[in-house]
Scaffold this active site. Structure first.
Site, PDB file in Angstrom:
ATOM      1  N   GLY A   1       9.157  -5.027  -8.807  1.00 48.39           N
ATOM      2  CA  GLY A   1       9.810  -3.826  -9.203  1.00 48.39           C
ATOM      3  C   GLY A   1      11.343  -4.314  -9.074  1.00 48.39           C
ATOM      4  O   GLY A   1      11.666  -4.767  -8.110  1.00 48.39           O
ATOM      5  N   GLN A   2      12.176  -3.775  -9.811  1.00 53.14           N
ATOM      6  CA  GLN A   2      13.542  -3.973  -9.814  1.00 53.14           C
ATOM      7  C   GLN A   2      14.127  -3.231  -8.700  1.00 53.14           C
ATOM      8  O   GLN A   2      15.115  -3.619  -8.197  1.00 53.14           O
ATOM      9  CB  GLN A   2      14.079  -3.677 -11.368  1.00 53.14           C
TER      10      GLN A   2
ATOM     11  N   HIS B   1       4.291   1.504  -8.037  1.00 51.38           N
ATOM     12  CA  HIS B   1       3.320   0.608  -8.004  1.00 51.38           C
ATOM     13  C   HIS B   1       2.415   0.683  -9.153  1.00 51.38           C
ATOM     14  O   HIS B   1       1.995  -0.432  -9.788  1.00 51.38           O
ATOM     15  CB  HIS B   1       2.534   0.696  -6.619  1.00 51.38           C
TER      16      HIS B   1
ATOM     17  N   GLY C   1       0.853  -1.246   0.128  1.00 46.50           N
ATOM     18  CA  GLY C   1      -0.081  -0.045   0.098  1.00 46.50           C
ATOM     19  C   GLY C   1       0.722   1.114   0.037  1.00 46.50           C
ATOM     20  O   GLY C   1       2.023   1.271  -0.381  1.00 46.50           O
TER      21      GLY C   1
ATOM     22  N   SER D   1       7.661   4.057  -1.029  1.00 44.19           N
ATOM     23  CA  SER D   1       6.341   4.589  -0.033  1.00 44.19           C
ATOM     24  C   SER D   1       7.162   5.309   1.197  1.00 44.19           C
ATOM     25  O   SER D   1       6.632   6.288   1.608  1.00 44.19           O
ATOM     26  CB  SER D   1       5.826   3.352   0.333  1.00 44.19           C
TER      27      SER D   1
HETATM   28  P1  AMP Z   1       6.047  -2.485  -1.652  1.00 44.38           P
HETATM   29  O1  AMP Z   1       4.727  -1.952  -1.646  1.00 44.38           O
HETATM   30  O2  AMP Z   1       7.116  -1.467  -1.082  1.00 44.38           O
HETATM   31  O3  AMP Z   1       6.151  -3.921  -0.908  1.00 44.38           O
HETATM   32  O4  AMP Z   1       6.218  -2.635  -3.242  1.00 44.38           O
HETATM   33  C1  AMP Z   1       5.288  -3.402  -4.072  1.00 44.38           C
HETATM   34  C2  AMP Z   1       5.841  -3.769  -5.208  1.00 44.38           C
HETATM   35  O5  AMP Z   1       6.252  -2.502  -5.886  1.00 44.38           O
HETATM   36  C3  AMP Z   1       7.467  -4.508  -5.279  1.00 44.38           C
HETATM   37  O6  AMP Z   1       7.461  -5.232  -6.282  1.00 44.38           O
HETATM   38  C4  AMP Z   1       8.446  -3.352  -5.342  1.00 44.38           C
HETATM   39  O7  AMP Z   1       9.709  -3.720  -5.978  1.00 44.38           O
HETATM   40  C5  AMP Z   1       7.389  -2.434  -6.163  1.00 44.38           C
HETATM   41  N1  AMP Z   1       8.134  -1.120  -6.382  1.00 44.38           N
HETATM   42  C6  AMP Z   1       8.270  -0.223  -5.406  1.00 44.38           C
HETATM   43  N2  AMP Z   1       8.888   0.875  -5.816  1.00 44.38           N
HETATM   44  C7  AMP Z   1       9.172   0.868  -7.172  1.00 44.38           C
HETATM   45  C8  AMP Z   1       9.422   1.673  -7.958  1.00 44.38           C
HETATM   46  N3  AMP Z   1      10.068   2.831  -7.810  1.00 44.38           N
HETATM   47  N4  AMP Z   1       9.585   1.314  -9.314  1.00 44.38           N
HETATM   48  C9  AMP Z   1       8.979   0.060  -9.650  1.00 44.38           C
HETATM   49  N5  AMP Z   1       8.564  -0.787  -8.702  1.00 44.38           N
HETATM   50  C10 AMP Z   1       8.516  -0.404  -7.346  1.00 44.38           C
END
Ligand code: AMP
Length: 291
Positions: free
Chosen positions: A151-152, A41, A35, A190
């Site tokens: 995401g990378q 995202h 979230g 986030s």
């Molecule tokens: P999180 O909510 O931080 O657990 O992230 C959820 C997904 O979004 C994960 O696969 C992250 O790698 C991806 N993600 C987070 N930030 C970025 C970004 N700046 N660019 C691409 N993917 C992202």
């Protein structure tokens, strides 16, 4: 707008919906998140929607992947804002549930990778990847995606999930998408909301360091020590940035390299305003996805 998105709030309801989609042969693109959604995202959701019949997003701040002194309670949460954003990118359904439903009394089974977790984020955050892999395995069973998108930016996580899917025979594909950045280069996260104005500016040192190393690579430099020193120099020249690590690894194994080649991934982590920032890029193609 938000009433277009179906919201599923229990694991049982999610499993029932997934079974029904599977019966109908619907291709499900799945984006697991915690979230506090941002453009990184949303770009994953756009891709999931474009390449599949249905885009499904999970929103779950997973207690299992936070250490005792980490930011679980203060991690940003904004479900209404998230649903409004998701409605603009074609998300069809959201699965969001509570910790007691995911980890009921007696829960005691975990997914652990024994090889890739002793370095980088795994070393700094003991138990973190055990929490990530366990929740993602559960989500994969509940959602039954055709393709799951990651995401990378969280490169180690992406590799570990790929490994888990191969090792444990999950019947799905893993797709890793390039890091989405602010116009000035800062990787979207986030946790960026915790940065002060000055902290945000300091945080640019990470992407600047990667860019400087990529420029040296483009100019012919191949020595890992020299390329690391270039990136580290940018970070250390910026006051208020505490470097956790700068490394040059092979993108497929995360093992250190001495000489950079097309698969050399530079990887940085630093603390700014008490917030951990991560970034990484292939030196040979810094704006492209590594996998
Ligand atoms: P999180 O909510 O931080 O657990 O992230 C959820 C997904 O979004 C994960 O696969 C992250 O790698 C991806 N993600 C987070 N930030 C970025 C970004 N700046 N660019 C691409 N993917 C992202």
């Amino acid at each position: 707008m938000t009433d277009r998105i179906e919201t599923i709030t229990t694991p049982a309801a999610m499993a029932a919906r997934a079974a029904e989609l599977a019966r109908r042969g619907v291709r499900v693109g799945f984006v697991p998140t915690m979230g506090a959604l941002h453009d990184g995202h949303l770009e994953l959701v756009r891709t999931a929607r474009a390449k599949n019949d249905v885009a499904l997003v999970s929103i779950f701040v997973n207690p299992l992947q936070f250490g005792p002194n980490e930011d679980f309670t203060r991690y940003p949460r904004d479900l209404d804002g998230d649903l409004a954003k998701l409605a603009t990118v074609g998300c069809d359904a959201v699965f969001t549930t509570d910790a007691a439903s995911m980890y009921p009394r007696g829960f005691a089974t975990y997914v652990v990778n024994d090889a890739l977790t002793d370095r980088f984020e795994g070393a700094v955050r003991p138990g973190h990847f055990r929490g990530v892999l366990t929740v993602v395995a559960k989500l994969f069973h509940l959602v039954r995606p055709t393709v799951a998108y990651f995401g990378q930016k969280d490169a180690q996580q992406a590799l570990l999930i790929r490994r888990m899917v191969a090792d444990l025979d999950f019947p799905l594909q893993v797709s890793v998408q390039p890091t989405v950045r602010e116009p000035d280069g800062l990787a979207r996260s986030s946790r960026n909301v915790f940065l002060s104005q000055e902290g945000r500016t300091r945080g640019l040192a990470l992407s600047r360091g990667l860019k400087a190393a990529a420029a040296r690579y483009a100019a012919g430099e191949r020595s890992a020590a020299a390329l690391i020193a270039t990136a580290r120099g940018e970070l250390e020249a910026t006051a208020g940035v505490g470097v956790d690590y700068v490394a040059l690894v092979h993108a497929d194994t995360l093992e250190d390299v001495r000489q950079a080649d097309a698969r050399a991934l530079m990887w940085v982590a630093a603390r700014v305003d008490g917030v951990r920032l991560l970034d990484n890029a292939l030196l040979s193609a810094p704006t492209e996805a590594a996998w």
